[in-house]
Write an enzyme that holds these catalytic residues in place. Structure first.
Site, PDB file in Angstrom:
ATOM      1  CG  ASN A 134      -0.211  -0.442   2.427  1.00 22.60           C
ATOM      2  OD1 ASN A 134       0.066  -0.981   2.373  1.00 22.60           O
ATOM      3  ND2 ASN A 134      -0.796  -0.224   3.367  1.00 22.60           N
ATOM      4  CE  LYS A 157       7.832 -12.641  -0.680  1.00 26.07           C
ATOM      5  NZ  LYS A 157       6.935 -11.673  -0.823  1.00 26.07           N
ATOM      6  CD  GLU A 231       1.030  -1.971  10.888  1.00 28.64           C
ATOM      7  OE1 GLU A 231       0.348  -2.183  11.259  1.00 28.64           O
ATOM      8  OE2 GLU A 231       1.448  -0.988  10.235  1.00 28.64           O
ATOM      9  CB  CYS A 265      -1.967   0.146   8.437  1.00 29.39           C
ATOM     10  SG  CYS A 265      -1.607  -1.683   7.798  1.00 29.39           S
TER      11      CYS A 265
END
Length: 458
Positions: A134, A157, A231, A265
């Protein structure tokens, strides 16, 4: 085992590029290079590390006009917001470079006549970073920069659909003359990447992902006695009390819910409004949301682009449909538009209750779920009635009361009369299913350090 992934433009549905996945031997070469680079990087003084990051900040600024369109093409972020993401990354890097000596300075606690003591923050090794799509650059650098500033190596990654951004970042580190391999890309099958946690050269993992993926990686890290930082998203409450400035609260709520097409988030995912102002708030909120210009993300006038993936749009639309079936009222949007791409309009639901999917689950898309609270006490109760606890926003004219209320809200951060945001000067992280550990500020810098005590007796 996958041999490649295909990157798809979410605005058009067209293929952008194909990226090969690493096999076992190729992955080993990347890990070995990172560990070798760490061995030299850890001995660099703080000043030399800071100089390298200043060069990186310069390069990010110089390449802004190339990096921003890449973000837009890969995940649909409007071009103006993509440029702002690059700018924010450069500020992050420069802040750490400018403050590194102070943040990593030894501490010398007073132990009286028992001698002298010093506490140092020393590097541990190579850290694996599993990052989302995002914010293709910001999420990576938010994790990697403090970890590498502390003297560690970093293996990325990245999400499949933003591999171009991953490799562009790698080129930026190379251009800034970082040790070759210190920032490495480990685009490989999930099992191979997870298996890295068994490798003694990998000292831990930092993850920004969904709850299931984060829990799986944390369990694997724990099995090998490795540090993990998680997170895992949120269902952030945006609380508007009866004495709040309604115009400011509405404007902030719309931005906090629909920025980046709701794929944030710390977005305002549950908007909790005091009953006396509910009707006025909803009317203004719908009016402002209806005026959002969404469409082609390459158009500089577009404020909201498509979602990142068609599958993600289907998931969000399913949450909306199931919530409406359970009694939520749809005031705006809620329909999949015709045509190519992963577009979904700004959507507003009211009469939302705790058990509805748009409230009980994380809604990672442009859907505003508005709930009613009787008063401040009820608002705090509703805010805490969630498995998540990342951040919260609280709107009220009574600042003293806001401080008392904020301490009772079960989130890692509370923003009073402002929308939730990330900034290198302050920590970000959550509680409950939102994860543990902190990124940014000195907290993020020291997460993957050996906090070493040296006590010299007289």
């Amino acid at each position: 085992m996958r041999t490649e992934v295909i990157s798809i433009n979410p605005a058009t549905g067209e293929e952008i590029a194909r990226y090969p996945a690493l096999d076992g031997p190729a992955l080993e070469k990347v890990v070995a290079a990172a560990y070798a680079a760490f061995a030299s990087w850890r001995t660099n003084g703080v000043d030399r590390r800071a100089q390298a990051f200043r060069r990186l900040a310069d390069i990010l600024e110089a390449r802004r006009d190339a990096l921003a369109p890449l973000i837009t093409l890969e995940m649909g972020k409007p071009i103006s917001a993509a440029g702002a993401e690059v700018d924010k990354c450069a500020r992050l890097v420069r802040w750490y470079a400018d403050n590194l000596a102070k943040l990593l300075a030894d501490e010398t606690p007073d132990i009286g006549g028992d001698g002298t003591a010093a506490i140092s923050y020393l590097p541990l090794g190579v850290v694996l970073g599993v990052m989302p799509w995002n914010f293709p650059l910001w999420q990576v650098l938010r994790a990697a920069v403090p970890i590498m500033c502390a003297g560690n190596g970093f293996l990325l990654k990245h999400a499949d659909n933003v591999q171009g951004s991953a490799w562009a970042l790698s080129e930026c580190f190379r251009a800034a003359a970082f040790p070759e391999g210190l920032f490495g890309i480990v685009h490989a099958d999930r099992a191979l990447v997870t298996g890295l946690l068994a490798d003694r050269r990998i000292v831990g993992v930092t993850v920004t992902a969904g709850v299931a993926a984060g829990a799986s990686l944390a369990a694997e890290a724990g099995r090998h006695i490795k540090k993990s930082l998680l997170e895992l998203g949120g269902s952030d409450p945006f609380i508007v009390l009866a004495d709040a400035d309604l115009d400011l609260a509405v404007a902030a709520a719309v931005e906090a819910r629909f920025q980046n097409c709701g794929q944030v988030c710390i977005a305002a995912k549950r908007i909790i409004v005091a009953a006396p102002i509910m009707e006025a708030f909803v009317a203004r909120f719908v009016e402002v949301a209806r005026g959002i210009r969404y469409g082609d993300p390459l158009d500089p006038d577009t404020w909201m682009g498509p979602m990142a993936r068609v599958r993600a749009r289907s998931d969000v639309h399913g949450q909306v449909c199931r919530s409406v079936a359970m009694g939520a009222r749809l005031l705006l949007g809620g329909e999949i538009p015709e045509g190519p791409g992963a577009y979904y309009p700004p959507t507003v639901l009211v009469d939302v209750t705790r058990d509805m999917p748009v409230c009980a689950e994380e809604t990672f898309g442009p859907v505003a779920a508005i709930m009613t609270a009787e008063d401040a006490e009820d608002a705090v109760r509703i805010a805490n009635d969630s498995d998540f606890g990342l951040s919260a926003s609280l709107w009220t004219a009574d600042i003293e009361a806001a401080d008392r209320l904020a301490r009772r809200i079960e989130t890692g951060a509370v923003f009073v009369n402002g929308m939730s945001a990330s900034d290198p000067r302050v920590p970000i992280g959550g509680v409950k299913h939102s994860g543990y550990g902190r990124e940014l500020s000195h907290f993020g810098l020291r997460e993957f350090c050996n906090v070493q005590l040296r006590w010299v007796r007289p």
